[in-house]
Design a protein around this motif. Structure first.
Motif, PDB file in Angstrom:
ATOM      1  N   MET A 166       0.379  -1.047  -0.223  1.00  0.00           N
ATOM      2  CA  MET A 166       0.136  -0.479   0.088  1.00  0.00           C
ATOM      3  C   MET A 166       0.922   1.118   0.125  1.00  0.00           C
ATOM      4  SD  MET A 166      -3.198  -1.107   2.848  1.00  0.00           S
ATOM      5  CE  MET A 166      -4.395  -0.420   2.343  1.00  0.00           C
ATOM      6  N   VAL A 226      -4.017   5.555   2.213  1.00  0.00           N
ATOM      7  CA  VAL A 226      -4.558   5.995   3.309  1.00  0.00           C
ATOM      8  C   VAL A 226      -5.037   6.735   4.032  1.00  0.00           C
ATOM      9  CG1 VAL A 226      -5.500   2.836   3.862  1.00  0.00           C
ATOM     10  CG2 VAL A 226      -3.008   4.012   4.307  1.00  0.00           C
ATOM     11  N   ARG A 273       0.092  -7.405   7.155  1.00  0.00           N
ATOM     12  CA  ARG A 273      -1.121  -7.584   5.910  1.00  0.00           C
ATOM     13  C   ARG A 273      -0.310  -7.393   5.255  1.00  0.00           C
ATOM     14  NH1 ARG A 273      -3.661  -3.660   4.230  1.00  0.00           N
ATOM     15  NH2 ARG A 273      -5.729  -4.566   2.948  1.00  0.00           N
ATOM     16  N   ALA A 320      -6.587   3.353  -0.909  1.00  0.00           N
ATOM     17  CA  ALA A 320      -7.750   2.385  -0.597  1.00  0.00           C
ATOM     18  C   ALA A 320      -9.494   2.466  -0.142  1.00  0.00           C
ATOM     19  CB  ALA A 320      -6.791   1.817   0.650  1.00  0.00           C
ATOM     20  N   ASP A 321     -10.035   1.749  -0.527  1.00  0.00           N
ATOM     21  CA  ASP A 321     -11.160   2.060  -0.388  1.00  0.00           C
ATOM     22  C   ASP A 321     -12.476   0.817   0.225  1.00  0.00           C
ATOM     23  OD1 ASP A 321     -13.815   3.453   1.418  1.00  0.00           O
ATOM     24  OD2 ASP A 321     -14.204   3.689  -1.037  1.00  0.00           O
ATOM     25  N   GLY A 322     -11.571  -0.113   0.599  1.00  0.00           N
ATOM     26  CA  GLY A 322     -12.101  -1.882   0.540  1.00  0.00           C
ATOM     27  C   GLY A 322     -11.977  -2.500  -0.347  1.00  0.00           C
ATOM     28  N   GLY A 323     -11.443  -3.722  -0.481  1.00  0.00           N
ATOM     29  CA  GLY A 323     -11.685  -4.273  -1.818  1.00  0.00           C
ATOM     30  C   GLY A 323     -10.074  -4.468  -2.025  1.00  0.00           C
ATOM     31  N   THR A 324      -8.998  -4.038  -1.828  1.00  0.00           N
ATOM     32  CA  THR A 324      -7.707  -3.699  -2.718  1.00  0.00           C
ATOM     33  C   THR A 324      -7.248  -5.251  -3.019  1.00  0.00           C
ATOM     34  OG1 THR A 324      -5.696  -3.809   0.209  1.00  0.00           O
ATOM     35  CG2 THR A 324      -7.169  -1.597  -1.122  1.00  0.00           C
ATOM     36  N   ARG A 325      -7.936  -5.683  -1.809  1.00  0.00           N
ATOM     37  CA  ARG A 325      -7.145  -7.348  -2.535  1.00  0.00           C
ATOM     38  C   ARG A 325      -7.269  -8.060  -4.165  1.00  0.00           C
ATOM     39  NH1 ARG A 325      -7.342 -11.283   2.584  1.00  0.00           N
ATOM     40  NH2 ARG A 325      -8.195  -8.677   3.405  1.00  0.00           N
ATOM     41  N   ASP A 359     -14.531   0.377   1.593  1.00  0.00           N
ATOM     42  CA  ASP A 359     -14.132   0.387   2.972  1.00  0.00           C
ATOM     43  C   ASP A 359     -15.067   0.968   4.430  1.00  0.00           C
ATOM     44  OD1 ASP A 359     -11.772   0.725   4.982  1.00  0.00           O
ATOM     45  OD2 ASP A 359     -11.938   2.106   5.746  1.00  0.00           O
ATOM     46  N   ASP A 377     -17.188  -2.722   4.627  1.00  0.00           N
ATOM     47  CA  ASP A 377     -15.662  -4.092   4.988  1.00  0.00           C
ATOM     48  C   ASP A 377     -15.280  -3.704   6.860  1.00  0.00           C
ATOM     49  OD1 ASP A 377     -13.431  -5.504   3.509  1.00  0.00           O
ATOM     50  OD2 ASP A 377     -12.917  -4.794   5.520  1.00  0.00           O
ATOM     51  N   LYS A 378     -15.144  -2.882   7.422  1.00  0.00           N
ATOM     52  CA  LYS A 378     -14.787  -2.667   7.956  1.00  0.00           C
ATOM     53  C   LYS A 378     -16.251  -2.618   9.290  1.00  0.00           C
ATOM     54  CE  LYS A 378     -11.465   1.216   8.855  1.00  0.00           C
ATOM     55  NZ  LYS A 378     -11.246   1.551   7.510  1.00  0.00           N
TER      56      LYS A 378
HETATM   57  N1  UDP Z   1      -6.881   0.128   5.356  1.00  0.00           N
HETATM   58  C1  UDP Z   1      -6.753   0.660   5.962  1.00  0.00           C
HETATM   59  N2  UDP Z   1      -4.885   0.987   5.876  1.00  0.00           N
HETATM   60  C2  UDP Z   1      -4.757  -0.185   6.359  1.00  0.00           C
HETATM   61  C3  UDP Z   1      -4.984  -1.647   6.007  1.00  0.00           C
HETATM   62  C4  UDP Z   1      -6.264  -0.954   5.328  1.00  0.00           C
HETATM   63  O1  UDP Z   1      -7.574   1.929   6.036  1.00  0.00           O
HETATM   64  O2  UDP Z   1      -3.446  -0.478   6.782  1.00  0.00           O
HETATM   65  C5  UDP Z   1      -8.091   0.172   5.079  1.00  0.00           C
HETATM   66  C6  UDP Z   1      -8.310  -0.066   3.169  1.00  0.00           C
HETATM   67  O3  UDP Z   1      -9.368   0.816   3.062  1.00  0.00           O
HETATM   68  C7  UDP Z   1      -8.870  -1.418   2.972  1.00  0.00           C
HETATM   69  C8  UDP Z   1      -9.904  -1.873   4.473  1.00  0.00           C
HETATM   70  O4  UDP Z   1      -9.091  -0.867   5.372  1.00  0.00           O
HETATM   71  O5  UDP Z   1      -9.447  -1.454   1.863  1.00  0.00           O
HETATM   72  C9  UDP Z   1      -9.807  -3.314   4.114  1.00  0.00           C
HETATM   73  O6  UDP Z   1      -8.850  -4.228   4.909  1.00  0.00           O
HETATM   74  P1  UDP Z   1      -8.663  -5.066   4.385  1.00  0.00           P
HETATM   75  O7  UDP Z   1      -7.207  -5.956   4.883  1.00  0.00           O
HETATM   76  O8  UDP Z   1     -10.244  -6.046   4.957  1.00  0.00           O
HETATM   77  O9  UDP Z   1      -8.433  -5.903   2.709  1.00  0.00           O
HETATM   78  P2  UDP Z   1      -9.200  -5.300   1.521  1.00  0.00           P
HETATM   79  O10 UDP Z   1     -10.515  -5.271   1.848  1.00  0.00           O
HETATM   80  O11 UDP Z   1      -8.441  -3.876   0.763  1.00  0.00           O
HETATM   81  O12 UDP Z   1      -8.864  -6.209   0.075  1.00  0.00           O
END
Ligand code: UDP
Length: 251
Positions: free
Chosen positions: A81, A86, A97, A132-137, A177, A180-181
């Motif tokens: 990232m 973020v 992570r 990043a706004d959720g779903g980055t993987r 995001d 997700d949170k």
């Molecule tokens: N996120 C953040 N800081 C971090 C890691 C994640 O703000 O150090 C936020 C980011 O928007 C990310 C979301 O939390 O997309 C969800 O993170 P997750 O680990 O569930 O992975 P993701 O959904 O991105 O695949």
């Protein structure tokens, strides 16, 4: 009835999500293949506000050499990232992570690749989250699959991914995001669309077997939608290359 978690309205009275979407609606998706000159392959994928740049180098010589495999290429994946991706500055050192996600993304991509055509080499994939706004993987997987195709790596097919989840009794597709949170469950899924193989399935939270089935069904529909956009972006890239070659020849 609206659904609120941690003071945030995730589903309003009309059943709309925090960003106004319906339960199965994807965020706007923009894809561009071949965005970097120096990489062998590259792609930029935007899923709403989430933006990922993927680049691929190789097949090329491995360092250190002892890691080489006699019968196939090794695949290396680094998910990172950007510090500015973020709200709170992300420390530049790779976090636990990021190391875990690099592994998960590698395992989601590997089954689609035909690695035995390039013994003793490495194929390196970098997925850099710009925003990043959720779903980055899942955006990283979508971008990396395209960058691999752009690099000309032989593949069974692309890999396509989406995150689905649950908020109360609602199944939601392509979580942002907030969802997700604060949502009750989130489940990233990656598939090889032509073979119907699932190459990634993770889950955080809880679901009933019925909710799980509904999530899987919704994910498959979303994956086919994204797969069409990925193919369209690749086609556009090849038309562009053809045009450039023709212009070159006519000089
Ligand atoms: N996120 C953040 N800081 C971090 C890691 C994640 O703000 O150090 C936020 C980011 O928007 C990310 C979301 O939390 O997309 C969800 O993170 P997750 O680990 O569930 O992975 P993701 O959904 O991105 O695949």
């Amino acid at each position: 009835m609206a659904i609120e978690r941690n003071g945030v309205i995730l589903i309003d009275e009309e059943g709309r999500r925090s960003d106004g979407r319906k339960w199965d609606e994807l965020r706007p998706i923009h894809i561009k293949v071949g965005v970097l000159r120096r990489a062998d392959g590259s792609a930029l994928v935007e899923m709403g506000k989430t933006k990922v740049l993927a680049s691929v180098y190789g097949p090329r010589e491995i360092h250190p050499r002892h890691l080489a495999l006699p019968d196939k290429a090794i695949l290396r994946v680094a998910y990172r990232m950007a510090t500015f991706s973020v709200t709170e500055r992300k420390k530049p050192q790779p976090s636990r992570r990021e190391i875990e996600l690099s592994k998960v993304i590698k395992e989601a991509l590997a089954p689609a690749l035909i690695l035995d055509e390039f013994p003793r080499t490495a194929i390196e994939v970098y997925a850099l989250v710009l925003q990043a706004d959720g779903g980055t993987r899942v955006a990283s997987i979508n971008a990396a699959a395209l960058a691999l195709a752009d690099a000309g790596i032989p593949m069974k097919d692309l890999v396509t991914a989406i995150a689905v989840g649950r908020i109360g009794n609602y199944i939601v597709v392509d979580l942002n995001d907030l969802e997700d949170k604060y949502g009750d469950a989130d489940m990233p899924i990656a598939m090889i669309p032509v073979t119907d193989e699932i190459t990634l399935l993770q889950m955080d939270g809880t679901m009933t077997p019925e909710q799980f089935d509904k999530c899987l069904e919704a994910a498959k529909r979303a994956i086919l939608e994204i797969y069409d956009l990925q193919k369209e972006a690749l086609r556009y890239r090849y038309l562009q290359i053809k045009k450039e070659l023709m212009e070159e020849q006519s000089k």
